[in-house]
Design an enzyme around this catalytic site. Structure first.
Site, PDB file in Angstrom:
ATOM      1  CG  ASP A   1      -2.470   0.894   1.186  1.00  0.00           C
ATOM      2  OD1 ASP A   1      -2.150   1.780   0.648  1.00  0.00           O
ATOM      3  OD2 ASP A   1      -2.616   1.206   1.921  1.00  0.00           O
TER       4      ASP A   1
ATOM      5  CG  ASP B   1      -3.357   3.951  -3.323  1.00  0.00           C
ATOM      6  OD1 ASP B   1      -4.327   3.252  -3.279  1.00  0.00           O
ATOM      7  OD2 ASP B   1      -2.918   4.473  -2.274  1.00  0.00           O
ATOM      8  CD  GLU B   2      -6.148  -0.710  -1.176  1.00  0.00           C
ATOM      9  OE1 GLU B   2      -5.203  -1.689  -1.010  1.00  0.00           O
ATOM     10  OE2 GLU B   2      -6.742  -0.022  -1.756  1.00  0.00           O
TER      11      GLU B   2
END
Length: 391
Positions: free
Chosen positions: A38, A132-133
């Site tokens: 993350d 983003d993860e």
């Protein structure tokens, strides 16, 4: 035995492998090695990276206008209590020196592609959740490394070297624990939860930390005396199913740190939606319209962050007596902007309230909006359908 302690890029002493990696496999059950990566305050960190004048300052990505909403906040802003999805006026009250910057989703998507390229160097089983993860299953990995912890360290180091951004990672034997672990030592942290410590790790956590437990469910649990995961674990499966329906079995499993969901690299998202349950029933079109605004803001931000667009808008309403109604409308082209999403949603809501003897007039306890028939750079275009106007 490896203790569940955090790791930083700056200090990398020799350490034993994750217990899951050292444990012998059995034909009946194989212990998996799952990493959840993350990025730290992704949007805001990209802005601070690209504009040195923003470094060390409280930054919010979003609009500062009266109805603006914070899409992301830097850690400097979070120290003042600024959070994503917070109205901009509230954020400015908490942090008068807050600097607002307009989102640049094209840049975020470009950086995300760099990060995903790093993931692909280590694992073939990668399940992106957003820009983003992502989850990675490194039980069998592309580098032949025996340690998931080492792989996570290498991924974080590569992300920093290639993008100048930091990432946090969690390592464990299932997705549920890996995601919790990645959030445990943010920012720029690495945390490991071995199999022998899974249940002990989750038991003291407040139930609000569990995925799927929102404010309304948390309030219901607290009324039952459920404050922590340990409290949840003490209840039998039958009672949880009686009180929480289908979600009861899910709560029963995660209270015991059990999660059998596989990492799905080929998962194609068909829809994207969000909903809110209200502590008091809503009455009248205007009250429901106002309640829909933050729901629509959140949904639009999610769609932009994922780089997807959709042609079908679905409105969901749950009445005070728990009956569910939904209406859908499909367009010939994707919904172009947030204002159009709002217009479509309200056009679906209004007839539900004006129908003769409409159950919604007695009160609504939940509203939700879903964007369907998605398309985007990582999705196959959804086939077009005739606009029937109703679900």
């Amino acid at each position: 035995m490896l203790d569940a302690t955090p790791f930083r890029r700056q200090a990398q002493p020799a350490r034993p492998p994750l217990e899951a990696e050292a444990a012998p496999e059995t034909p009946a059950r194989r212990v998996r090695k799952i990493i959840h990566v993350d990025m730290d305050a992704f949007f805001a960190s990209v802005e601070q990276r690209d504009d040195p004048s923003l470094r060390g300052r409280p930054v919010a990505v979003g609009g500062a206008r009266a109805r603006g909403v914070v899409a992301a906040a830097s850690y400097e802003a979070r120290a003042f209590g600024v959070r994503s999805a917070m109205p901009s006026v509230t954020a400015l009250r908490k942090c008068p020196d807050l600097v607002f910057v307009k989102p640049r989703f094209d840049v975020y998507k470009s950086v995300s592609r760099e990060i995903r390229a790093i993931f692909s160097e280590h694992a073939s089983l990668v399940e992106p959740l957003s820009l983003d993860e992502a989850y990675l299953d490194v039980t069998e990995n592309l580098t032949g490394a025996p340690s998931a912890t080492r792989i996570a360290e290498e991924i974080r180091a590569k992300i920093f070297a290639r993008t100048g951004l930091t990432a946090s990672a969690g390592v464990s034997y299932n997705k549920f624990l890996a995601k919790l672990a990645s959030d445990h030592k943010k920012p720029d942290g690495l945390f490991v939860v071995p199999p022998a410590r899974g249940e002990a790790f989750v038991e003291p956590l407040p139930v609000a930390r569990l995925h799927g437990v929102g404010p309304a469910t948390e309030a219901r649990m607290k009324r039952l005396g459920i404050e922590t995961v340990a409290d949840l674990k003490a209840l039998p499966l039958g009672l949880l199913q009686e009180r929480f329906g289908k979600a009861g079995a899910y709560y029963y499993g995660i209270a015991r740190a059990i999660d059998e969901r596989p990492v799905r690299p080929d998962r194609i998202r068909k829809s994207l939606g969000t909903e809110s349950t209200f502590f008091e029933d809503l009455h009248g079109f205007e009250a429901m319209r106002l309640a829909l605004l933050p729901i629509l803001d959140k949904l639009w931000r999610q769609a932009q962050a994922l780089g997807v667009s959709g042609r079908t808008v679905t409105l969901k309403a749950k009445t005070a007596d728990f009956r569910i109604f939904s209406r859908s409308r499909s367009r010939s082209e994707p919904v172009p902007e947030r204002a159009a999403l709002e217009a479509e949603s309200l056009a679906l809501l209004r007839p539900l309230l004006t129908e003769a003897a409409s159950p919604l007039r007695r009160g609504v306890r939940l509203l939700g909006v879903t964007l369907g028939a998605l398309s985007g750079p990582d999705l196959r275009p959804a086939p077009r359908q005739l606009d029937l106007g109703l679900s």
